[in-house]
Scaffold this active site. Sequence first.
Site, PDB file in Angstrom:
ATOM      1  N   GLY A   2       1.025  -1.300   0.307  1.00  0.00           N
ATOM      2  CA  GLY A   2      -0.004  -0.508   0.382  1.00  0.00           C
ATOM      3  C   GLY A   2       0.976   0.824   0.194  1.00  0.00           C
ATOM      4  O   GLY A   2       1.408   1.448   0.670  1.00  0.00           O
ATOM      5  N   THR A  29       3.869   4.698   3.553  1.00  0.00           N
ATOM      6  CA  THR A  29       3.835   3.027   2.524  1.00  0.00           C
ATOM      7  C   THR A  29       3.867   1.795   3.618  1.00  0.00           C
ATOM      8  O   THR A  29       4.071   1.927   4.995  1.00  0.00           O
ATOM      9  CB  THR A  29       5.161   3.148   2.221  1.00  0.00           C
ATOM     10  OG1 THR A  29       5.685   4.128   1.440  1.00  0.00           O
ATOM     11  CG2 THR A  29       5.408   1.492   0.434  1.00  0.00           C
ATOM     12  N   VAL A  30       3.347   1.044   3.364  1.00  0.00           N
ATOM     13  CA  VAL A  30       2.738   0.026   4.367  1.00  0.00           C
ATOM     14  C   VAL A  30       3.739  -1.459   3.140  1.00  0.00           C
ATOM     15  O   VAL A  30       3.508  -1.864   2.376  1.00  0.00           O
ATOM     16  CB  VAL A  30       1.072   0.052   4.182  1.00  0.00           C
ATOM     17  CG1 VAL A  30       1.223  -1.516   5.557  1.00  0.00           C
ATOM     18  CG2 VAL A  30       0.954   0.960   5.019  1.00  0.00           C
ATOM     19  N   LYS A  48       3.727   0.397   9.001  1.00  0.00           N
ATOM     20  CA  LYS A  48       3.338   0.877   8.666  1.00  0.00           C
ATOM     21  C   LYS A  48       4.705   1.850   8.417  1.00  0.00           C
ATOM     22  O   LYS A  48       5.156   2.397   9.590  1.00  0.00           O
ATOM     23  CB  LYS A  48       2.329   1.971   9.348  1.00  0.00           C
ATOM     24  CG  LYS A  48       1.968   3.609   8.966  1.00  0.00           C
ATOM     25  CD  LYS A  48       1.075   4.027   9.670  1.00  0.00           C
ATOM     26  CE  LYS A  48       1.243   5.773   8.726  1.00  0.00           C
ATOM     27  NZ  LYS A  48      -0.079   6.255   9.382  1.00  0.00           N
ATOM     28  N   ASP A  78     -11.984   8.764  10.096  1.00  0.00           N
ATOM     29  CA  ASP A  78     -11.755   8.072   8.620  1.00  0.00           C
ATOM     30  C   ASP A  78     -12.164   7.403   8.659  1.00  0.00           C
ATOM     31  O   ASP A  78     -12.071   5.866   8.094  1.00  0.00           O
ATOM     32  CB  ASP A  78     -10.024   8.222   8.544  1.00  0.00           C
ATOM     33  CG  ASP A  78      -9.693   7.966   7.141  1.00  0.00           C
ATOM     34  OD1 ASP A  78     -11.030   8.596   6.968  1.00  0.00           O
ATOM     35  OD2 ASP A  78      -8.682   8.161   6.370  1.00  0.00           O
TER      36      ASP A  78
END
Length: 745
Positions: free
Chosen positions: A424, A430-431, A445, A542
């Site tokens: 991701g 960025t993961v 992460k 979120d």
Amino acid sequence: MVFERVKNMQALIVLSMFIIMLAMASTLATQNFPVAKPNCIDTCGDIRIPFPFGTTPECYLDREFGVTCNHSTSKLFWMDTTVELTDLSLDGHLKLLQFIAKNCYKNGKSSRSNGPSLQLTKYFTVSNTANKFTIVGCDAYGYVSGNRLKRRFTTGCTAMCSSLDDLTEGECAGAGCCQTIIPDDVWNLDIEVGSHFNYTRISNFSNCSYAFFVEDNAFKFSKANLTNLSDVTKLPTVVDWSIGNETCEKVTGNACLSANSHCHNPKNGNGYNCRCSDGFEGNPYLTNGCRDIDECTDKIHKCTKSEYCYNTQGSYTCSCPKNYDGDGRGDYGCSKKQNIKIASISIVVAGGIIALLLAIILLYLELKRRSQRKTKLKFFLQNGGHMLQEKLARREASPEMITIFSSSKLQMATNNFHSSMIIGRGGFGTVYRGVLADRRTVAIKRSIRVDPTQIEQFINEVVVLSQINHRNVVTLLGCCLETDTPLLVYEFISNGTLSSHLHNEAKARVLDWKMRLKIAAETAGVLSYLHSSASIPIIHRDVKSDNILLDHNFSAKVSDFGSSKLVPVDLAQLSTIVQGTFGYLDPEYMQTNQLTEKSDVYSFGVVLLELLTGRRALSLDRPVEEKSLANYFLFVLKQDKLFEIVDDHIVCVGNTEQISAVAELAKECLNVKGENRPSMKEVAMELEGLMLGGKHSWARDAVDIEEEAVSLLPIDYNGMSGVSSSSGYGSICRDHIVLPIYGGR
């Protein structure tokens, strides 16, 4: 005295003639090859006109390459149009001047100067690497749309600010200025610019919006652009060009006329380009247009001395004089021949130098190791490591519940953060997928940036989140503080996001109504736990289908607490900058900047609609009235046409009453007034009751749907560039927004 004046005058004349000769030599050196066909005009002012371009039919390759020169103004125009050209390059690029779209407001009324458009012929495409679509303004949105090959495209961005203090010179990242790129193969584009609030929310320092497509190197944002762009009508734009309709592999015969040239496939557009081979220069589109470069005469060789340089076709060779050895290249390419004794001494000296170099290398490696150790310690303290250790020592968190990983272990787990391990990527970081030494698969992460003033809050959130023990929450296993930004380690969820299942035709068929109701109930249970049962209440902030992961049993796992807020017990609401994802944002939160638990309720209501309809929360490719799923749902519900938008995969005999009940619950969650929405505890109880086969366990007064639809913020989503794309492990989505606090609309 007179004699001296005459003598000085003669010296001045000689110097002037010398300068003129140098200028002529320079001109001949830069134009030692033809660029146009014989007997054709090859310049217009300072602009060269190389073939395939030309001013008459016998001078250009095709009509689309025709240009017109206004000799009185020395300006060059494309064919017989008013499009002004400023550069024609044999590298496959040209530059033209493109109009700016302007939209100014005075006394609340809009004044638009134009809506620029650009339509190219078959040999030309807009460069997607050399240009940027740019918006300038403090209450502006803009979008560029058009055609690429046989498809349509639309993209854009938003520029906002409330004062000049928000702006940064040279920075175009959303405050007063925003930029985005377009896809490749674009041959037609239209530009539009507008205002969200008609400039009613900012002071008089700016009341205009500007949108333009400009060469990347030709525009650098400045605060003065908010006013001085009103005097500018055009800016340079780069266009790529090629010839023919086929690629180099498919074209028949010799694609490029000149010897010593080769065919090249451009990255943007159709057809092909020609280039002179290495060691040659000129116009490859003309017969014998590529000529050998005399590296020796032009002094662009690498020989030790020019007198030992020998030009060859496409290259050159170097040599050494008599009694000298070497390849003749570089400052020390030639060395005098030595006898055996000198050679032996040289070998001994060389051995000593090598030994000294090895010692220096070993010393360097040791110093580097110590430096890395100091750097890790510096980052550990800078990222709050000492503070976290103190909290663990005071048993505010159990050591078994959170692990402080070393950077070396996480580097091994991710193959030194190799790109193949990325699962991701987004605007916040960025993961990576990683495998620990105990063979546990985890998600790591890696943030792009960290706010030094928020370290204490970050540590507190890590401690609190590590104590969340809920089966439907992605578990935070630990963190690493030895890098420039903290690394967070989560459990790995293998089945992807809820969004990836709902919005994929094949995967959506697997999610029947029973499974979707179960996912909704589990997600509601997590939010109820965060709001009501956690030691310190937590607002997720979120909630969306991208942040709900599914395990192998399709059980919901709520993730992404990077935007979450801890709510002190004595506060019912928090004043924050607006942060979230378009399509899920609570309109009351956007108007007031006051974050409450009911903001999560609204976002969960949108997730319920996605489960019911299979549609995205925000769909830019749908008609205007259907772009916002929440608005369209309330409209359809008012028309009593609910089952026209319900996903066909979930409707069956016996579950229509449950679907209607969930739709009614979603309507309650989407109430424009937060105080009229149910709590997440009530929502969770209702969904659990429906799973057990019961009916409504509680009822609420209906709110006029028309009032809700009108009250929702009328944001123009045409100016946005896409829908959220997230891995589900962190707040790294590209469409997250952070708006400045300036009150509600």
